[in-house]
Motif scaffolding. Structure first.
Motif: not given
Length: 315
Positions: A234-254
């Motif tokens: 991958n070219h670009g930002p590195f690391g672990g990106f997390y998307r929490y898809i839930g009933e109430e909301n969608t949240l992103m963690a980095y």
């Protein structure tokens, strides 16, 4: 006044520097010596961090230095043997992730730590990052009903370089190192290590000898899904990106940031590495089992072994 926990830092690379930054906020800890794979680099590291002793030989350092604990910030292939040496020498050990590169080594070192009754912990840092701790809290309390965790892990590792762009004398591993973070996170979030797993890998790099791309699927007993995408291309930002898809909301963690789908950042406290290293020192002080102890991380290694076999059979 209680004496500080005396630590031997093993390794002088980027991850060792991150541990030094984290330990600066832990007054009960003091790094008294460093063992490095490169003598000149180890001396520079010691000078930069004001570490009084530099040692060339790990075995000798364990035998002669007055230390209480060891932090292994060394190449992944060395973790298992070095951890066992530390345990056999009666030292507490914080081992960088992964604890080993195969299940047999992980089982052996876990048994050794259990017999020695020592604090033996793996740096499963995702368990300590503020966003993931908050999401685990919400899932437990029923504030958030997780439907799908999507994890993206990206690096550019077409050449054998570390995160600082310097030549590396060993080869990183996409499954046993980087997938380990996300597989463990999902199981830990749901308190469910009896996951269904599947996945595939791309072609093996002709020079590095590793798969550069993977996709992994996980399914919990309550049928919550996780999808892991990993690439060393991958070219670009590195690391672990997390998307929490839930009933109430969608949240992103980095790293230590959590935001909602509209980009609003949520206020959280704590830095993952600091919380992790503080837990290690506190467990030693309090004579207790830490979060991410060897035995708690072993089920993740079993899941990785299943994935390795599945990928080999598919390919």
């Amino acid at each position: 006044m209680t004496s500080p926990i005396r630590i031997l830092m093993v390794g002088e690379g980027a991850i060792a520097g991150i541990h030094m930054q984290a330990l600066a906020s832990v007054p009960e800890a003091r790094v008294v010596a460093v063992v490095g794979g490169d003598a000149q680099g180890a001396r520079r590291f010691a000078e930069h961090w004001n570490i009084p002793h530099v040692c060339a030989d790990y075995t000798q350092a364990l035998a002669t230095l007055e230390i209480d604990a060891v932090i292994l910030a060394t190449p992944s292939p060395l973790h298992a043997d070095q951890a066992e040496q530390a345990i056999d020498a009666g030292k507490h050990v914080l081992c960088e992730i992964p604890m080993s590169l195969n299940l047999a080594d992980a089982e052996r070192m876990t048994a050794r730590a259990r017999e020695a009754n020592t604090v033996a912990m793996v740096a499963h840092t995702r368990r300590f990052n503020a966003p993931h701790r908050e999401m685990k809290r919400r899932i437990r309390t029923g504030e958030f009903h997780l439907q799908h965790l999507v994890s993206e892990t990206y690096f550019l590792r077409r050449e054998n370089l570390n995160m600082q762009g310097e030549p590396r004398g060993w080869t990183d591993h996409l499954l046993w190192h980087h997938a380990c973070h996300s597989v463990d996170l999902f199981a830990w979030l749901l308190d469910d290590f009896d996951l269904k797993v599947w996945g595939g890998r791309g072609p093996i790099h002709p020079e590095l000898g590793i798969a550069m791309d993977m996709n992994i699927g996980l399914k919990s007993r309550n049928e919550t899904l996780a999808t892991l995408t990993l690439s060393f291309n991958n070219h670009g930002p590195f690391g672990g990106f997390y998307r929490y898809i839930g009933e109430e909301n969608t949240l992103m963690a980095y790293r230590d940031e959590l935001k909602d789908y509209q980009g609003e950042v949520m206020t959280l406290e704590g830095v993952g590495f600091q919380e992790q290293d503080a837990e290690f020192i506190a467990a030693i002080r309090e004579c207790r089992v830490p979060e991410a102890t060897f035995s708690h991380c072993l089920p993740t290694m079993r899941l990785l072994a299943k994935l390795e076999k599945i990928m080999a059979d598919v390919c």
